[in-house]
Design an enzyme around this catalytic site. Structure first.
Site, PDB file in Angstrom:
ATOM      1  N   ASP A 330       0.828  -1.201   0.000  1.00 56.72           N
ATOM      2  CA  ASP A 330       0.000   0.000   0.000  1.00 56.72           C
ATOM      3  C   ASP A 330       0.864   1.254   0.000  1.00 56.72           C
ATOM      4  O   ASP A 330       1.936   1.289   0.610  1.00 56.72           O
ATOM      5  CB  ASP A 330      -0.889  -0.035   1.248  1.00 56.72           C
ATOM      6  CG  ASP A 330      -1.851   1.124   1.324  1.00 56.72           C
ATOM      7  OD1 ASP A 330      -2.735   1.207   0.451  1.00 56.72           O
ATOM      8  OD2 ASP A 330      -1.738   1.940   2.256  1.00 56.72           O
ATOM      9  N   GLU A 359       1.652  -0.016  -4.859  1.00 53.55           N
ATOM     10  CA  GLU A 359       0.688   1.011  -5.250  1.00 53.55           C
ATOM     11  C   GLU A 359       1.433   2.322  -5.461  1.00 53.55           C
ATOM     12  O   GLU A 359       1.927   2.932  -4.511  1.00 53.55           O
ATOM     13  CB  GLU A 359      -0.384   1.189  -4.176  1.00 53.55           C
ATOM     14  CG  GLU A 359      -1.412   2.251  -4.559  1.00 53.55           C
ATOM     15  CD  GLU A 359      -2.327   2.638  -3.413  1.00 53.55           C
ATOM     16  OE1 GLU A 359      -3.484   3.000  -3.675  1.00 53.55           O
ATOM     17  OE2 GLU A 359      -1.873   2.602  -2.241  1.00 53.55           O
TER      18      GLU A 359
END
Length: 615
Positions: A330, A359
């Protein structure tokens, strides 16, 4: 006997001891035969620094590191020098032993270091576990977690869990999914809005509302029985405010603490370009990298070696314990870029075949490609992230507009063509994650409520280079409006709860419309499984005309012609233009309709239709 059993069980789990000198040991156990034999063990207890740490069996402590907080001691050992499967960690006050912990070095699974990972041969399915299926209603609420289940609250806990995923693995297998990415399953004990899991409070514990650590490992085993893979969503940039470590920091520099902010908080400016912008002001770079993602998510300081080491060991622990097949990271580009590069390299050094996708939510191919391993762009400043895979957000951006636009110089299908025209920027285009939506974006079926557009988008995502990722429920036409809040784009999967009237996990339980979406997706996913030409073939594409995009995927053995007619009218293609792609092939079969075509002169393509033609 009952009392004795409870005491032994707690000691084995390293949760607590009858004596308070030793409250936590992390990681709770480890493995012999790791590539890096050095292990750093966090030992925690009230004023533990005032005592002495001693290991049994003559085992030598290589290093003892004390920090600002007297409740922490970090001990380093060399596991390659330890010849016993278990040893004791003693906490001593002079000659008196005041507490002990039995530490185990387990045997690794055979060939664990060379485990396979997800590749462009896979199709990834993204699940929001709280919203997918409630397989065990008895764990919806627990005494140790603050937020309680309430399906009426869009931003609250709804009760989905690991058991619900396990019970529906055959549904995913039938659909053609090969890999599951769950949003975080580790404990998130925020008092509200905790269902998303990105404010984690215990990095070694599955949230009890999802199940147990053993349930998570069982899910991995059940996936592997079906030749499917499991990816953990890992969060390095921030932890949750309710983390036991955050509540009693080892040192103030464990997190980025802002003097001018309340409780150390200062929100990130989210300007990720400052990580490589040679013209950026230092304060802007600092505000991006060190600012907090949100008030409940303290920003971790990866320039602190203890923080990085904790995260490295924790990720390896989960890979080894659960048998994971990869990681999704993330907010990768918000981390300290040197610290996150070390984290990534150390994990991939331990598991050379392990894929990690980060990400990197940016809107320029050069900026995204900066973060992929061996990038020519980041090499300019002698930086390497070591991150194998990044997410193709620019393709996502194009898909968000293209199917509602007419043909133009830079609109309609030209947006998609222009995205792939920049593939030269990436060191490994086959290792890009391609997607039309995810848990943070507008639902595709909300933007495009007609199934014709869904078919166009899936035909694209599932035949271009890279690793396709689907978002749960889209394969049955689920929609959701981000304008109404994140809870609306994370609706409950119909049939995941006993009280649901519509069970979309079964053919008989789906509506006619849901079956149309499902059947199309199933056909395309299962066809793709065996198509090496799609997984690793080269791409030849043509500038779109009249909103029709044509490209070929090819290798030495096979060619596939993809035609996406985004026009509201039927189009007739002059096939002479595509002679380079067609080579000497004169016939082909559309894998969607089963129809055979002559490819000698012209090809008629109905309005808003895609063709995937095996030549």
């Amino acid at each position: 006997m009952r009392k004795l059993y409870i005491i032994v069980a707690l000691s084995a789990a390293s949760l607590a001891f009858s004596q308070k000198a030793l409250e936590k040991v992390e990681p709770a156990f480890w493995w012999k035969g790791m590539n890096n034999p050095e292990l750093q063990i966090l030992v925690y207890g009230k004023d533990i620094v005032k005592n002495e740490i001693e290991l049994s069996d003559g085992i030598q402590v290589k290093k003892i590191q004390k920090v600002e907080n007297p409740n922490y001691v970090f001990i380093t050992i060399n596991t390659s020098e330890i010849n016993v499967p278990k040893f004791r960690i003693h906490v001593k006050n002079g000659k008196k032993n005041i507490d002990s912990y039995t530490y185990e070095l387990k045997q690794r699974e055979p060939n664990s270091i060379n485990r396979n990972s997800f590749t462009s041969a896979d199709v990834m399915y993204l699940i929001m576990p709280d919203r997918f299926a409630n397989g065990n209603p008895s764990n919806d609420n627990t005494k140790d977690t603050a937020e309680k289940s309430d399906r009426k609250n869009h931003g609250g806990r709804h009760g989905g869990d690991i058991e619900g995923i396990i019970k529906n693995l055959d549904y995913l297998k039938e659909l053609g999914v090969t890999t599951i990415w769950n949003t975080p399953l580790l404990e998130d004990n925020e008092p509200s809005y905790s269902y998303h899991g990105y404010a984690q409070s215990d990095y070694y514990k599955i949230d009890p509302r999802y199940g147990t650590n053993e349930d998570y490992r069982r899910m991995a085993d059940e996936l592997h029985k079906r030749d499917m893979k499991l990816i953990m969503d890992y969060v390095t940039n921030h932890w949750g405010s309710q983390s036991w470590i955050i509540k009693d920091l080892p040192a103030k520099d464990w997190i980025h603490y802002w003097k001018e902010g309340e409780k150390g908080f200062k929100r990130s400016n989210y300007r990720m370009t400052t990580q490589f912008d040679t013209n950026a002001a230092k304060i802007d770079t600092e505000n991006c990298m060190d600012g907090w993602f949100d008030t409940t998510m303290p920003d971790m300081n990866q320039s602190n070696p203890l923080v990085v080491n904790y995260m490295v060991q924790n990720a390896i622990w989960w890979i080894e314990y659960a048998g994971l097949d990869g990681l999704r990271v993330d907010t990768y580009s918000y981390n300290d870029k040197k610290g996150i590069a070390e984290w990534t390299k150390r994990i991939t050094d331990e598991y050379p075949n392990l894929n990690i996708v980060g990400e990197v939510w940016m809107h320029d191919q050069a900026q995204i490609s900066y973060w992929q391993k061996d990038s020519k762009i980041s090499a300019i400043e002698n930086y390497n992230s070591y991150l194998p895979s990044v997410m193709d957000f620019t393709l996502h951006d194009a898909i968000g507009q293209v199917f509602r636009e007419d043909s133009g110089w830079d609109s309609g299908m030209q947006r998609v063509y222009d995205n792939f025209a920049n593939d030269f920027l990436y060191p490994d285009v086959d290792n890009l994650l391609v997607f039309a939506e995810n848990h943070d974006t507008q639902r595709f079926n909300q933007s495009y409520p007609k199934i014709e557009d869904y078919k166009l988008a899936m035909s694209l995502i599932l035949t271009v280079r890279g690793i396709p990722q689907l978002y749960y429920g889209s394969e049955i036409g689920m929609s959701g409006d981000k304008g109404k809040g994140d809870g609306d784009i994370r609706r409950d999967f119909p049939g995941g709860w006993k009280e649901d009237s519509n069970n979309a996990f079964t053919q008989s339980g789906r509506t006619d419309s849901q079956n149309q979406y499902f059947d199309f997706t199933k056909k395309l996913l299962n066809w793709r499984k065996s198509k090496e030409v799609i997984h690793t073939g080269k791409t030849l594409h043509y500038v779109p005309e009249n909103n029709v995009y044509v490209y070929f995927r090819y290798n030495d053995k096979e060619r596939v012609m993809v035609v996406i007619n985004n026009n509201t009218n039927a189009q007739t293609l002059n096939l002479k233009r595509f002679s380079e792609g067609l080579e000497n092939f004169t016939r082909g079969k559309d894998i969607i309709s089963g129809k055979e075509f002559s490819l000698q002169n012209s090809l008629n393509v109905p309005a808003k239709t895609s063709l995937i033609i095996e030549l």
